[in-house]
Motif scaffolding. Structure first.
Motif, short mmCIF file in Angstrom:
data_model
loop_
_atom_site.label_atom_id
_atom_site.label_comp_id
_atom_site.label_asym_id
_atom_site.label_seq_id
_atom_site.Cartn_x
_atom_site.Cartn_y
_atom_site.Cartn_z
N GLN A 193 18.98 21.19 -18.43
CA GLN A 193 19.68 20.56 -19.55
C GLN A 193 20.95 21.31 -19.90
O GLN A 193 21.13 22.48 -19.54
N TYR A 229 21.62 12.34 -14.49
CA TYR A 229 21.50 12.81 -15.86
C TYR A 229 21.95 11.76 -16.87
O TYR A 229 22.91 11.01 -16.62
N THR A 231 23.58 11.32 -20.73
CA THR A 231 24.41 12.10 -21.65
C THR A 231 24.29 11.51 -23.05
O THR A 231 23.93 10.35 -23.24
N VAL A 267 22.94 16.86 -22.22
CA VAL A 267 22.84 16.35 -20.85
C VAL A 267 21.45 16.68 -20.33
O VAL A 267 20.95 17.79 -20.53
N GLY A 268 20.81 15.72 -19.69
CA GLY A 268 19.50 16.00 -19.11
C GLY A 268 18.85 14.74 -18.57
O GLY A 268 19.38 13.64 -18.70
N GLU A 269 17.71 14.93 -17.95
CA GLU A 269 16.91 13.81 -17.48
C GLU A 269 15.91 13.46 -18.58
O GLU A 269 15.00 14.23 -18.86
#
Length: 867
Positions: A193, A229, A231, A267-269
């Motif tokens: 992240q 990802y 956002t 930001v990340g999954e």
């Protein structure tokens, strides 16, 4: 911002204390079991406990003014991408601004630890000269500009948020503004992240700005990331463009101005769940697998938006409302405009959320969108204008949704939090222009006391005037920065009353009243004399508080009479005449609103009457705590009370001699009470009865119960009376989604000599949640004691891997290191030195390697103290 002060798991508080407390002996390698009663279930947005040895330390001679505005920042455009390997931000910023009043030929920006590549004036395309000292970027304009002229300055830069002031260390610090989490994916089970945390003045670690709360601007941001990802930023996502290199650029734009510290990026999954409220998009970002729980994690979000919009008589002013959970957050939560960030502690399964909802923190951050984001404190001295309102909004929501008892329980905890800080660190003014460090303002004064004072103000002016004044304040000062006098004047304009006396003593003064109260009834004159004496004294303390109170007199027939009075001297007498008879009990603060300590001298029968006759939660709680031996009538009343906490008091008051007589009642509570805390406490009380065999009851509960606290007690009870059954249940629960039971499961599995269970310990050691980390590791250490040498060496290797992983959480790293030390101590105490010599040397080497590689200053210092 919600402080990291409301921790739902007491073990976590204990390890924080142990890890960061001073050590006097280096030989200590074990972590003491905490006294759980020393910790309360409280957690907030950025609460900081400051260590003040003297009250005078709170009053340095440096006045902290609001920032002088040389120019007005109108709009910020950012284009950012990320070098994950180096943990750098590759940025381009375009800042639109104009002189505030006087002409300027230089623009000074906050830009901490950047590499500056280019500065250009877009008005004419000229490259500009600049001076940069690693903290401030002074852009030298090509001429003087006046306040009728707008400037557009372009800056190409690389931000290095991990860089420290000496450019020498990549140590993780909580003020670095932008955080890369597990950027290389080296930590299994932990998501990769990026997230930001701007408050107080840390967003200038990743983009250039005027990083002060009395500035505000609109914004747009282009975020380029790998296509996998998601956002999130402020405002609405306008577009999303896939690029030829496998990246994607998301464009976010916010058209309403807010302070720079409220800018954010995440930001990340994620699993993203969307719903709508009045056509406003609501987004919930949670880790993969938690999507099915998202709406309950962010409980009642649509209803809260309706409630606060109606209560403040001001519609939610922003263009979306998103909430995101991130790993290793440096605070509790943060109210970034339209994009709130929460620490992972809110991320729970439906079962974990049973009687442990996130309402208070969701309400806190949401209310900031009026108090903090719409109307912003102009400097950190006035922080309570943000945080005090957010804390009090928690009370408002709980009062509306669950009733006054739950709200008053919350207020009791707020009072305890405030008093706890005053007793340990001293008092300071709520509006504090002489702080030593702005971070000290994030404490139980700005938060807890701020909300408590608003509650008193509401009681004094009345509900209608209170909420009318809040609406007036919000409407008049929307999209501006304010100081406390503007709040006072809003209330004065609405009520027509001069309120300097209230604001001077509560907002600008320091401390709180400490009152001795004596009640005396005269049967001949049918009069009640109440004598009060204010005792507060000392440096910085307000000597006299003017206190409007409503005295409540409760009579044996159940009736009550209330008498408004004002205490306006340190020694004050209140005479109430023509009473129908002797009151069963009198309560000075009959409305339960004062932020102060009231020492009342009452008999056992008077406290019993207070518990039985007063409808107020805090009157009952105070009375119960002062009863030396609660009667059966009091216990019976408590066990039937609608608030779960009062019912738990009733359970706790059942004496050992009378436990057997309550067996059936306790069984009923343990299986049928609507609140899991009551069920758990009732079951615990049953387990204290020597003649009671809990096997069948515990087994039945384990088959039917959904709430983890009750399951935890049942599993513990079964382990005492029927270990084989407990082991069978523990095996079934090894793969449970939650870490709540990990410690108890570890204790049960650890008692077995079967090495097949070691894989459970090793897996959990890497991923155990922060609120269970102390309990789990301690039980893990106990389970390892006496195990064969091969197993210990293998485990030590796993622990070393955890302890030397830069991306691991520091608490797991610390406990992994302590686990190695415990195993080493175990080997040193064995009788076969030939066999243990080499394993001991291996573990000593592991500890030395861990110490040499540790970059976190606090952790390194702790290792130095211990080893």
């Amino acid at each position: 911002m919600q402080l990291f002060s409301r921790i739902s798991k007491l073990h976590f508080a204990a390890i924080i204390f142990f890890l960061f407390s001073c050590a006097s002996k280096k030989a200590v390698v074990s972590v003491p079991e905490p006294d759980y009663e020393d910790y309360r279930e409280e957690l907030l947005d950025t609460l900081v406990v400051s260590d003040y040895e003297k009250a005078s330390d709170l009053f340095p001679k440096v006045y902290r003014p609001s920032a002088t505005l040389k120019y007005d920042l109108l709009h910020t455009k950012l284009e950012v991408s990320f070098d994950w390997a180096k943990q750098h931000v590759l940025g381009k910023a375009t800042l639109e601004l104009k002189p505030y009043f006087y002409p300027i030929d230089t623009v000074i920006l906050d830009a901490k630890y950047f590499d500056i590549h280019k500065v250009q004036l877009l008005n004419n395309g000229k490259n500009l000269n600049y001076q940069y000292d690693s903290l401030k970027l002074a852009v030298i304009l090509d001429r003087k500009y006046n306040r009728q002229e707008k400037l557009s300055i372009y800056i190409d830069y690389t931000a290095k948020p991990n860089r420290t002031s000496d450019y020498s260390n990549e140590a993780i610090t909580s003020d670095k503004g932008l955080f890369f989490i597990n950027p290389d994916g080296s930590e299994p089970g932990k998501p990769t992240q990026i997230w930001t945390q701007g408050e107080t003045e840390n967003n200038s670690r990743w983009f250039p700005t005027f990083d002060k709360p009395n500035e505000r601007c609109t914004q747009e941001i282009y975020i380029t990331v790998e296509d996998k990802y998601k956002t999130l930023s402020n405002g609405k996502r306008i577009s999303s463009r896939k690029n030829a290199d496998g990246t994607r650029t998301d464009y976010w734009k916010q058209d309403k101005a807010h302070a720079p510290y409220l800018f954010m990026v995440a930001v990340g999954e994620y699993d993203e769940v969307e719903e709508f409220w009045n056509d406003l998009p609501l987004h919930y970002f949670v880790e993969k697998g938690f999507g099915k729980h998202a709406k309950k994690i962010f409980n009642h979000t649509p209803e809260m938006l309706s409630f606060f919009s109606g209560k403040f008589q001001y519609p939610y002013p922003w263009d979306k409302y998103a909430q995101v959970v991130v790993r290793d957050f440096v605070s509790g939560a943060m109210e970034n405009t339209g994009a709130v960030v929460f620490g992972e502690f809110v991320q729970k399964t439906d079962r974990e959320l049973i009687d442990d909802d996130n309402d208070y923190i969701v309400a806190h951050e949401m209310s900031h969108h009026w108090f903090g984001n719409l109307v912003t404190c102009e400097d950190w001295s006035n922080l309570t204008l943000n945080e005090g309102f957010a804390n009090y909004s928690e009370y408002l929501w709980l009062e509306y949704k669950y009733g006054r008892d739950r709200a008053e329980f919350h207020r009791m905890n707020e009072l305890n939090g405030y008093f706890g800080q005053v007793f340990n660190q001293g008092a300071r003014p709520l509006i504090h222009y002489f702080y030593e460090d702005k971070e000290q303002m994030f404490d139980a004064h700005s938060y807890n006391k701020g909300g408590l004072i608003l509650h008193m103000l509401r009681d004094y002016v009345g509900d209608e005037a209170f909420f009318a004044a809040l609406n007036y304040y919000l409407t008049k000062h929307a999209y501006t920065a304010v100081e406390v006098d503007e709040l006072r004047m809003a209330f004065e304009d609405v009520t027509g009353e001069d309120l300097h006396w209230f604001f001077n003593q509560w907002f600008l003064g320091s401390g709180h009243p400490v009152i001795n109260v004596k009640y005396e009834y005269n049967a001949e004159t049918r009069a009640m004399l109440i004598e009060t004496e204010q005792l507060q004294s000392g440096e910085g303390q307000q000597e006299l508080f003017i206190l409007p109170v409503t005295v409540a007199l409760y009579f044996k027939d159940g009736s009550v009479a209330r008498y408004p009075r004002t205490i306006n001297s340190r020694s004050h007498r209140i005479l109430i005449e023509d009473l129908p008879g002797e009151p069963a009990v009198a309560v000075l603060d009959g409305n339960n609103v004062l932020c102060g300590l009231i020492n009342e001298f009452k008999t056992e029968s008077q406290y019993e009457a207070q518990f039985l006759f007063s409808p107020h939660f805090m009157d009952k709680a105070a009375a119960f705590s002062n009863l030396e031996s609660p009667s059966e009538a009091v216990i019976a009343s408590a066990l039937k009370h609608p608030n779960y906490y009062i019912r738990t008091l009733g359970i706790g008051a059942i004496s050992e001699e009378n436990q057997a007589g309550y067996e059936e009642k306790l069984k009923n509570l343990a299986t049928k009470d609507p609140h899991s805390r009551v069920r758990a406490d009732a079951l615990s009380k049953l387990l204290e009865i020597e003649s009671f065999d809990p096997t069948d009851l515990c087994s039945s509960i384990l088959e039917k119960e959904q709430a983890y606290p009750v399951i935890d007690i049942a599993l513990t009870g079964l382990n005492i009376h029927a270990r084989e059954k407990a082991l069978a249940y523990a095996e079934k629960m090894m793969d449970d989604d939650s870490d709540y039971l990990a410690g108890t499961i570890a204790e049960i599995l650890g008692a077995s000599d079967d090495i097949k269970y070691l894989s459970y310990f090793e897996k959990k050691a890497r991923t155990i949640g922060l609120y269970q980390v102390f309990d789990f590791y301690t039980r893990y250490q106990n389970a390892l004691e006496g195990k064969n040498i091969e197993t210990l060496v293998k485990t030590a290797e796993v622990m070393k891997d955890i302890a030397t992983n830069e991306n691991q959480n520091i608490f797991r790293k610390f406990m992994a290191t302590i686990t190695i030390a415990r195993m080493k101590a175990d080997l040193e105490n064995r009788d076969n030195p030939v066999e243990t010599f080499m394993p001991i040397k291996i573990m000593e080497g592991f500890i030395s390697e861990i110490k040499s590689k540790e970059k976190n200053a606090l952790l390194a210092e702790r290792y130095k103290d211990i080893f």
